[in-house]
Each structure stands twice: as C-alpha cells, then as structure tokens.
Design a protein around this motif. Sequence first.
Motif, mmCIF file in Angstrom:
data_model
loop_
_atom_site.group_PDB
_atom_site.id
_atom_site.type_symbol
_atom_site.label_atom_id
_atom_site.label_comp_id
_atom_site.label_asym_id
_atom_site.label_seq_id
_atom_site.Cartn_x
_atom_site.Cartn_y
_atom_site.Cartn_z
ATOM 1 N N GLY A 24 0.816 -1.214 0.000
ATOM 2 C CA GLY A 24 0.000 0.000 0.000
ATOM 3 C C GLY A 24 0.848 1.260 0.000
ATOM 4 N N LEU A 25 2.076 1.148 -0.478
ATOM 5 C CA LEU A 25 3.005 2.275 -0.528
ATOM 6 C C LEU A 25 3.446 2.501 -1.972
ATOM 7 C CD1 LEU A 25 5.463 1.210 2.327
ATOM 8 C CD2 LEU A 25 3.752 3.017 2.474
ATOM 9 N N VAL A 26 3.673 3.759 -2.317
ATOM 10 C CA VAL A 26 4.310 4.033 -3.602
ATOM 11 C C VAL A 26 5.791 3.668 -3.445
ATOM 12 C CG1 VAL A 26 2.659 5.795 -4.311
ATOM 13 C CG2 VAL A 26 4.709 6.469 -3.054
ATOM 14 N N PRO A 27 6.469 3.315 -4.530
ATOM 15 C CA PRO A 27 7.866 2.892 -4.416
ATOM 16 C C PRO A 27 8.773 3.879 -3.679
ATOM 17 C CG PRO A 27 7.031 2.259 -6.551
ATOM 18 C CD PRO A 27 5.959 3.101 -5.896
ATOM 19 N N THR A 28 8.592 5.173 -3.884
ATOM 20 C CA THR A 28 9.438 6.152 -3.193
ATOM 21 C C THR A 28 9.327 5.998 -1.679
ATOM 22 O OG1 THR A 28 9.131 7.691 -5.017
ATOM 23 C CG2 THR A 28 9.953 8.608 -2.966
ATOM 24 N N ASP A 29 8.101 5.878 -1.178
ATOM 25 C CA ASP A 29 7.915 5.696 0.269
ATOM 26 C C ASP A 29 8.507 4.372 0.739
ATOM 27 O OD1 ASP A 29 6.656 8.132 0.478
ATOM 28 O OD2 ASP A 29 4.626 7.284 0.396
ATOM 29 N N PHE A 30 8.349 3.328 -0.056
ATOM 30 C CA PHE A 30 8.910 2.023 0.274
ATOM 31 C C PHE A 30 10.428 2.119 0.452
ATOM 32 C CE2 PHE A 30 11.027 -1.867 -1.101
ATOM 33 C CZ PHE A 30 10.426 -2.819 -0.288
ATOM 34 N N TYR A 31 11.111 2.757 -0.513
ATOM 35 C CA TYR A 31 12.572 2.827 -0.448
ATOM 36 C C TYR A 31 13.054 3.738 0.681
ATOM 37 C CZ TYR A 31 12.549 0.083 -4.666
ATOM 38 O OH TYR A 31 12.337 -0.936 -5.566
ATOM 39 N N HIS A 32 12.300 4.775 1.008
ATOM 40 C CA HIS A 32 12.643 5.602 2.176
ATOM 41 C C HIS A 32 12.532 4.767 3.444
ATOM 42 C CE1 HIS A 32 13.329 9.678 0.773
ATOM 43 N NE2 HIS A 32 12.299 9.562 -0.060
ATOM 44 N N ARG A 33 11.462 4.027 3.582
ATOM 45 C CA ARG A 33 11.280 3.195 4.779
ATOM 46 C C ARG A 33 12.330 2.094 4.854
ATOM 47 N NH1 ARG A 33 4.842 2.578 6.070
ATOM 48 N NH2 ARG A 33 4.365 4.781 5.840
ATOM 49 N N LEU A 34 12.646 1.523 3.702
ATOM 50 C CA LEU A 34 13.658 0.470 3.674
ATOM 51 C C LEU A 34 15.005 1.013 4.129
ATOM 52 C CD1 LEU A 34 14.523 -2.415 3.012
ATOM 53 C CD2 LEU A 34 14.819 -1.693 0.624
ATOM 54 N N ARG A 35 15.384 2.199 3.682
ATOM 55 C CA ARG A 35 16.654 2.804 4.122
ATOM 56 C C ARG A 35 16.673 2.982 5.641
ATOM 57 N NH1 ARG A 35 20.757 4.887 1.153
ATOM 58 N NH2 ARG A 35 21.335 6.189 2.890
ATOM 59 N N CYS A 36 15.586 3.468 6.204
ATOM 60 C CA CYS A 36 15.505 3.633 7.664
ATOM 61 C C CYS A 36 15.616 2.284 8.368
ATOM 62 C CB CYS A 36 14.203 4.324 8.047
ATOM 63 S SG CYS A 36 14.117 6.046 7.549
ATOM 64 N N LEU A 37 14.954 1.294 7.826
ATOM 65 C CA LEU A 37 14.995 -0.052 8.405
ATOM 66 C C LEU A 37 16.419 -0.611 8.366
ATOM 67 C CD1 LEU A 37 13.430 -2.531 9.496
ATOM 68 C CD2 LEU A 37 13.108 -3.230 7.126
ATOM 69 N N LEU A 38 17.107 -0.404 7.267
ATOM 70 C CA LEU A 38 18.480 -0.898 7.145
ATOM 71 C C LEU A 38 19.396 -0.245 8.174
ATOM 72 C CD1 LEU A 38 18.763 -0.929 3.263
ATOM 73 C CD2 LEU A 38 18.747 -2.934 4.769
ATOM 74 N N ASP A 39 19.163 1.022 8.470
ATOM 75 C CA ASP A 39 19.963 1.716 9.481
ATOM 76 C C ASP A 39 19.628 1.245 10.888
ATOM 77 O OD1 ASP A 39 21.301 3.207 7.565
ATOM 78 O OD2 ASP A 39 19.890 4.885 7.693
ATOM 79 N N ALA A 40 18.394 0.801 11.099
ATOM 80 C CA ALA A 40 17.932 0.432 12.439
ATOM 81 C C ALA A 40 18.154 -1.044 12.778
ATOM 82 C CB ALA A 40 16.447 0.765 12.587
ATOM 83 N N GLN A 41 18.438 -1.879 11.786
ATOM 84 C CA GLN A 41 18.568 -3.321 12.022
ATOM 85 C C GLN A 41 20.032 -3.747 12.031
ATOM 86 O OE1 GLN A 41 16.234 -5.628 12.708
ATOM 87 N NE2 GLN A 41 14.675 -4.038 12.727
ATOM 88 N N PRO A 42 20.625 -3.900 13.198
ATOM 89 C CA PRO A 42 22.040 -4.255 13.260
ATOM 90 C C PRO A 42 22.340 -5.697 12.821
ATOM 91 C CG PRO A 42 21.106 -4.200 15.453
ATOM 92 C CD PRO A 42 20.038 -3.715 14.511
ATOM 93 N N LYS A 43 21.335 -6.558 12.761
ATOM 94 C CA LYS A 43 21.582 -7.968 12.459
ATOM 95 C C LYS A 43 21.647 -8.273 10.965
ATOM 96 C CE LYS A 43 19.781 -9.618 16.779
ATOM 97 N NZ LYS A 43 19.005 -10.598 17.490
ATOM 98 N N ILE A 44 21.438 -7.284 10.114
ATOM 99 C CA ILE A 44 21.513 -7.498 8.671
ATOM 100 C C ILE A 44 22.988 -7.566 8.290
ATOM 101 C CG2 ILE A 44 20.959 -6.527 6.409
ATOM 102 C CD1 ILE A 44 18.647 -5.030 7.836
ATOM 103 N N ASP A 45 23.363 -8.598 7.532
ATOM 104 C CA ASP A 45 24.776 -8.721 7.179
ATOM 105 C C ASP A 45 25.212 -7.565 6.279
ATOM 106 O OD1 ASP A 45 25.301 -9.864 4.208
ATOM 107 O OD2 ASP A 45 23.390 -10.619 4.966
ATOM 108 N N ALA A 46 26.489 -7.252 6.347
ATOM 109 C CA ALA A 46 27.035 -6.065 5.683
ATOM 110 C C ALA A 46 26.832 -6.084 4.168
ATOM 111 C CB ALA A 46 28.516 -5.918 6.012
ATOM 112 N N GLY A 47 26.987 -7.235 3.536
ATOM 113 C CA GLY A 47 26.815 -7.325 2.084
ATOM 114 C C GLY A 47 25.388 -7.029 1.661
#
Length: 77
Positions: A24-47
């Motif tokens: 239910g998001l336009v792609p721009t909003d999706f990618y903004h949220r994804l960037r925030c999520l990537l910064d907030a999730q320390p368990k995501i591997d670096a690659g």
Amino acid sequence: ALLDFAVQWAPYDGGDEHILPEFGLVPTDFYHRLRCLLDAQPKIDAGTRRRLKSLCTRKLGYPTVVQQKSTSPNRGR
C-alpha cells in the motif's frame, strides 16, 4: 516484511510494480522506509545492507557519493 521483499526482489531491480499492491506504498515511500529499516537493524549482514542501500539510493535518485583525495592546485606553495 519490507526487508524480506527487498531481498527477494533486489536482483530484479526491486519489483516496483509489486510494491503498491503488497504494502500500500508508492515505491518512493517504500525505499525511504527500507533505508531507515536498514539503518535500524544491526543484524543485517554487511553485504546485504550495502546492496539494498545501493538499490535505495538508485531508486530514490540520490547522487552516488564518490570519495576522492583532495588535490588542491595551491597545495605545497
């Protein structure tokens, strides 16, 4: 769910046409949220983090940051 979707669709240029029906998001909003999520999730591997941040940067139209050595013409004078 955002992260799982991004990991699944990143090799296919993000799957933008599936974002609105899925989240239910336009792609721009999706990618903004994804960037925030990537910064907030320390368990995501670096690659994975690097690949997805690069995808977000490209999709959002941000310029790529290239670090160069400073070469001032007045240096050493």
